[in-house]
Design an enzyme around this catalytic site. Structure first.
Site, mmCIF file in Angstrom:
data_model
loop_
_atom_site.group_PDB
_atom_site.id
_atom_site.type_symbol
_atom_site.label_atom_id
_atom_site.label_comp_id
_atom_site.label_asym_id
_atom_site.label_seq_id
_atom_site.Cartn_x
_atom_site.Cartn_y
_atom_site.Cartn_z
ATOM 1 N N ASN A 94 -8.456 6.203 -3.187
ATOM 2 C CA ASN A 94 -7.696 5.182 -3.896
ATOM 3 C C ASN A 94 -6.351 5.699 -4.391
ATOM 4 O O ASN A 94 -6.257 6.817 -4.854
ATOM 5 C CB ASN A 94 -8.519 4.823 -5.138
ATOM 6 C CG ASN A 94 -8.728 3.357 -5.224
ATOM 7 O OD1 ASN A 94 -8.021 2.590 -4.554
ATOM 8 N ND2 ASN A 94 -9.678 2.956 -6.033
ATOM 9 N N THR A 135 -2.326 4.940 1.356
ATOM 10 C CA THR A 135 -0.902 4.651 1.403
ATOM 11 C C THR A 135 -0.248 5.243 0.197
ATOM 12 O O THR A 135 -0.658 5.009 -0.912
ATOM 13 C CB THR A 135 -0.671 3.157 1.427
ATOM 14 O OG1 THR A 135 -1.258 2.721 2.593
ATOM 15 C CG2 THR A 135 0.789 2.858 1.446
ATOM 16 N N GLU A 169 -7.033 -7.469 5.674
ATOM 17 C CA GLU A 169 -8.387 -7.818 5.286
ATOM 18 C C GLU A 169 -8.747 -9.170 5.863
ATOM 19 O O GLU A 169 -7.926 -10.057 5.967
ATOM 20 C CB GLU A 169 -8.505 -7.815 3.775
ATOM 21 C CG GLU A 169 -8.815 -6.420 3.294
ATOM 22 C CD GLU A 169 -8.544 -6.251 1.819
ATOM 23 O OE1 GLU A 169 -8.829 -7.184 1.086
ATOM 24 O OE2 GLU A 169 -8.039 -5.189 1.447
ATOM 25 N N LYS A 224 4.850 2.216 6.178
ATOM 26 C CA LYS A 224 3.765 1.439 5.579
ATOM 27 C C LYS A 224 4.280 0.599 4.401
ATOM 28 O O LYS A 224 3.968 -0.581 4.286
ATOM 29 C CB LYS A 224 2.654 2.385 5.123
ATOM 30 C CG LYS A 224 1.582 1.744 4.294
ATOM 31 C CD LYS A 224 0.537 1.058 5.149
ATOM 32 C CE LYS A 224 -0.361 0.175 4.289
ATOM 33 N NZ LYS A 224 -1.751 0.192 4.653
ATOM 34 N N LEU A 225 5.062 1.206 3.536
ATOM 35 C CA LEU A 225 5.633 0.455 2.412
ATOM 36 C C LEU A 225 6.545 -0.646 2.944
ATOM 37 O O LEU A 225 6.517 -1.788 2.487
ATOM 38 C CB LEU A 225 6.435 1.370 1.476
ATOM 39 C CG LEU A 225 5.704 2.518 0.799
ATOM 40 C CD1 LEU A 225 6.638 3.219 -0.187
ATOM 41 C CD2 LEU A 225 4.469 2.037 0.074
ATOM 42 N N CYS A 280 -2.216 -5.288 -1.357
ATOM 43 C CA CYS A 280 -1.132 -4.558 -0.691
ATOM 44 C C CYS A 280 0.275 -5.036 -1.007
ATOM 45 O O CYS A 280 1.126 -4.237 -1.379
ATOM 46 C CB CYS A 280 -1.338 -4.615 0.813
ATOM 47 S SG CYS A 280 -2.804 -3.733 1.342
#
Ligand SMILES: *[C@@H]1O[C@H](CO)[C@@H](O)[C@H](O)[C@H]1NC(C)=O
Length: 470
Positions: A94, A135, A169, A224-225, A280
């Protein structure tokens, strides 16, 4: 020399990313032993549940786990043993947003990553490829490398890769079976490139080579960001147009359709709604804001912050519209909320707009009924309690979770659709209308309902981004 042929993989962290990802790796690579470790005994027990009541819900996940658990997929709390045996380690712990200290509310808390990294250094007696899958803001891989090198036992070499997860998801398994792309970042040294090739070979067991992209370590981390922030920005953009549509009589679905026909824009992800949720979009946009700020790029930080502000504005605007439409008061009125998950086909409620909306209704002293096909009552109550709002009466009294949409809507003054579950489109709306107080209002926070049919039944329908008067 790092092991180039990967035979044993361990994944530290059995959460939303690590669990499904590594289960799919195990399914697709029967020759690789995959062990997913986590310190949380009850989570591991759930992954090992004989009846496959897994700790997370994703369509298709149960079949994946059934296909390889006990064969080459294992779940365990023996973190150290898993690390010691592995050639390749996914770090998938996490990275919650910091609640206090420098960067609170924006920056990622890297404590779990650091703890995992130190553990790897301590228990490793052979060389490893360490893959950062959580991430994390740019340059975390660099910190991991520093920690590993400073603590490595003689003869142990660690090669760090960044391999961010882009799965959505609700379609995680589908995404993992046929991803748009797999991104692997590495140092551009020979060792870095070798490690990169080793991981690419794992994915090449089921993913076409041209979809496996290899880039520099920092590009991979930033991608990713950036991917999340740009998706969030797209939704906020269309939502900010929806406000103009409502004020002018334009229809945002038509505008989005017209705009999306431009092939440079494309039609996807242009649906106006009550606002985005999920773990996210907001989190990574804020991470990006923090990163920009810490690099003294204030204008850049402000730009990305506006994306998040626009989302809050949209949620508030919608809640306010409900109250305004119900003759400026919802005190004592019954509001039926359909959907609690942040989007359809998931039981995930993190940052769901439903949480903000219901709290808004409670603060106006409404009574709220909730129905969601996937979210448990205990989760709903927990989310509403955790939010920190102070409703006039205990949540348990003000909120009732119902076993069906029909039940939730019985005797309601208004229905608010928050999640785009397909089943809401074809409910028996006539029967629902019969049981409601009149005038019967529906607020379609996802623009999924058949407006004209509902109007014909007698509903007053309010959608997002339409200038229709009631
Ligand atoms: C452990 O896992 C369970 C099941 O996933 C979860 O409900 C619980 O919050 C976790 N505990 C901690 C301390 O993270």
């Amino acid at each position: 020399m790092a092991p180039i042929e990967v035979k044993k993989i361990v994944c530290i962290g059995a959460g939303y990313v690590g669990g499904p990802t590594c289960a799919v790796v195990a399914l697709k690579c029967p020759h690789i032993q995959v062990t997913i470790v986590d310190v949380n005994q009850s989570r591991i027990d759930a992954w090992n549940d004989p009846d496959f009541n897994l700790p997370i819900y994703e369509p298709g996940l149960v079949d994946v786990v059934k296909g390889c658990r006990g064969r080459n997929l294992f779940f365990s709390t023996e973190v150290d043993k898993g690390i010691a045996e592995a050639d390749l380690i996914f770090v998938s712990v996490n990275t919650p947003t910091k609640k206090s200290g420098l960067g609170a509310g924006f920056a990622a808390d890297l404590n779990y990553i650091e703890l995992a990294t130190r553990r790897i250094a301590e228990v490793s007696t052979s060389s490893k490829i360490v893959v950062e899958k959580s991430t994390v803001p740019c340059r975390t891989a660099e910190s991991m490398r520093t920690i590993l090198e400073a603590n490595a036992k003689p003869g142990c070499r660690f090669d760090i890769l960044s391999n961010p997860e882009f799965l959505a998801e609700g379609t995680a398994i589908e995404d993992l079976f046929a991803p748009d792309r797999v991104l692997i970042g590495s140092l551009q040294s020979q060792e870095g490139l070798d490690a990169c090739a080793a991981l690419a070979n794992v994915y090449a067991n089921w993913i076409p080579k041209e979809r496996i992209l290899t880039v520099g370590l920092w590009s991979s981390e930033l991608s990713k960001l950036a991917a999340n922030a740009m998706l969030a920005q797209r939704i906020s953009s269309v939502n900010m147009l929806s406000a103009i549509c409502e004020a002018t009589g334009a229809n945002v679905d038509e505008v989005a359709y017209a705009v999306g026909k431009d092939s440079r824009v494309g039609p996807k992800f242009l649906k106006a709604s009550v606002g985005f949720g999920g773990s996210c979009f907001q989190k990574y946009s804020l991470n990006l804001v923090y990163l920009a700020r810490s690099l003294n790029l204030e204008e850049v930080a402000r730009y990305w912050y506006a994306v998040v502000e626009a989302n809050d504005y949209q949620k508030n605007r919608f809640a306010k519209k409900v109250v305004d439409t119900l003759f400026n008061t919802i005190t004592g009125k019954k509001i039926a909320v359909l959907g609690f998950a942040f989007k359809a086909d998931t039981g995930d409620t993190r940052e769901s707009p439903a949480i903000d909306l219901i709290n808004h209704f409670l603060s106006e002293r409404a009574r709220v009924t909730v129905y969601d096909p996937e979210v448990q009552e205990s989760q709903i109550m927990l989310d509403l309690t955790d939010y920190g709002a102070k409703p006039a009466e205990p949540i348990q009294k003000a909120v009732t979770v119902c076993p069906s949409a029909l039940e939730a809507c019985k005797g309601a003054d208004a229905i608010v659709v928050v999640t785009e579950w397909k089943e809401f489109v074809n409910l028996d709306w006539q029967s629902i209308h019969d049981t409601m107080n009149k005038p019967a209002f529906i607020f379609d926070g996802r623009n999924i309902l058949k407006r004209q049919e509902l109007k014909n039944i007698g509903f007053k329908v309010v959608s997002i981004g339409t200038g229709d008067r009631l």
